[in-house]
Design a protein around this motif. Sequence first.
Motif, mmCIF file in Angstrom:
data_model
loop_
_atom_site.group_PDB
_atom_site.id
_atom_site.type_symbol
_atom_site.label_atom_id
_atom_site.label_comp_id
_atom_site.label_asym_id
_atom_site.label_seq_id
_atom_site.Cartn_x
_atom_site.Cartn_y
_atom_site.Cartn_z
ATOM 1 N N ARG A 184 -3.834 -1.401 -13.544
ATOM 2 C CA ARG A 184 -3.588 -1.851 -12.389
ATOM 3 C C ARG A 184 -3.385 -0.560 -11.366
ATOM 4 N NH1 ARG A 184 2.122 -4.739 -10.735
ATOM 5 N NH2 ARG A 184 1.948 -4.845 -8.901
ATOM 6 N N LEU A 185 -4.567 -0.275 -10.183
ATOM 7 C CA LEU A 185 -3.966 0.683 -9.168
ATOM 8 C C LEU A 185 -4.450 0.142 -7.446
ATOM 9 C CD1 LEU A 185 -3.926 3.695 -8.755
ATOM 10 C CD2 LEU A 185 -6.044 4.062 -9.177
ATOM 11 N N GLU A 186 -4.083 -0.851 -7.088
ATOM 12 C CA GLU A 186 -4.135 -0.489 -6.030
ATOM 13 C C GLU A 186 -2.365 -0.241 -5.096
ATOM 14 O OE1 GLU A 186 -2.976 -5.084 -6.938
ATOM 15 O OE2 GLU A 186 -0.967 -4.208 -7.136
ATOM 16 N N TRP A 187 -2.960 -0.498 -3.459
ATOM 17 C CA TRP A 187 -1.925 0.669 -2.955
ATOM 18 C C TRP A 187 -1.267 -1.194 -1.984
ATOM 19 C CZ3 TRP A 187 -0.834 6.153 -1.686
ATOM 20 C CH2 TRP A 187 -1.301 6.719 -2.168
ATOM 21 N N ASP A 192 8.781 -0.167 5.888
ATOM 22 C CA ASP A 192 8.909 1.391 6.664
ATOM 23 C C ASP A 192 7.908 2.481 6.652
ATOM 24 O OD1 ASP A 192 8.249 2.249 4.328
ATOM 25 O OD2 ASP A 192 10.696 2.976 3.415
ATOM 26 N N GLY A 193 6.497 1.810 6.552
ATOM 27 C CA GLY A 193 5.504 2.754 6.904
ATOM 28 C C GLY A 193 4.962 3.208 5.528
ATOM 29 N N VAL A 194 5.963 3.633 4.537
ATOM 30 C CA VAL A 194 5.100 4.160 3.185
ATOM 31 C C VAL A 194 4.769 3.364 2.532
ATOM 32 C CG1 VAL A 194 5.955 5.376 1.046
ATOM 33 C CG2 VAL A 194 7.768 5.751 3.199
ATOM 34 N N LEU A 195 3.880 4.033 2.020
ATOM 35 C CA LEU A 195 1.829 3.397 1.007
ATOM 36 C C LEU A 195 3.034 3.898 -0.261
ATOM 37 C CD1 LEU A 195 0.562 5.131 4.169
ATOM 38 C CD2 LEU A 195 -0.891 3.647 2.538
ATOM 39 N N GLU A 196 2.842 2.897 -0.777
ATOM 40 C CA GLU A 196 3.190 3.173 -2.242
ATOM 41 C C GLU A 196 2.059 2.759 -3.476
ATOM 42 O OE1 GLU A 196 6.956 1.997 -3.158
ATOM 43 O OE2 GLU A 196 6.053 0.257 -4.686
#
Length: 293
Positions: A184-187, A192-196
């Motif tokens: 699994r690899l996803e953004w 709050d605007g943070v990319l995880e």
Amino acid sequence: MSDTVSDLVRIRLDLAYDGRQFSGWARQRGQRTVQGEIEEALRVVLRQEVTPELTVAGRTDAGVHARGQVAHVDLPAGVWAEHGEHLLRRLAGRLPMDVRVWRLSEAPPHFDARFSAVWRRYAYRVTDHPGGVDPLLRGHVLWHNWPLDLDAMNEAARGLLGEHDFAAYCKKREGATTIRTLQRLEWVRRPDGVLEATVQADAFCHNMVRSLVGAMLFVGDGHRPAEWPAKVLAVGVRDSAVHVVRPHGLTLEEVAYPADSELEARNLASRNKRTLPGVATLPSGGGAGAGCC
């Protein structure tokens, strides 16, 4: 320990830590480490002359955090019987505030925190806000000073999934394989605007997660096309353009284990050194390790 195997009880520890003030998980002479702090706390509260030794699911690097780390320790049965009921509370009183043990339990037969794991899940957090990182999150979120394209990063991520030799994204170690299955690899972009980024694999080699994130950030800010990370992977050698991003954005979130009846088979499979189809078999002993990220 001098006790026979039958005199020992294997205890599973579920734990968390803020990695900022640690030189990683693994014990190092003259350095403050997570393993060192927990082992010393166990020695003191159990009143042992010999320091108990922990085995961990993933040896995180300096500055990397953990919310769902797992370790095990083998204790004399008499010591566990005497101290087990109160051990969690006593550890809470002895450990520093940046490391916590949340649960202690007797492990089932054949359980091994490292070799029994079927996958590890990490999160990496980044903000591209032009003003920088929220001061209350600064120890856990990387600031990237370019706007990031979420769709482009997810397109790049899809080209990295599956079983591959991740030598292009790993710091090689003598005798260890760099073949891993990236499940699994996803953004996502949080409210709050943070990319995880969620990064899950059966195991990780050294610097793998932070190198993958570094490559995808280059795609997200427009410096490289979406197919570039997969092309780097296919070449199989380190690319100087792939940066290992800073550790403080990375957190080990969860480690998964199979059913108790499958633990023994999983241990054996994890110890085998893997090869890709069509590649000659290599000697065993260099299987999915605990080193990371």
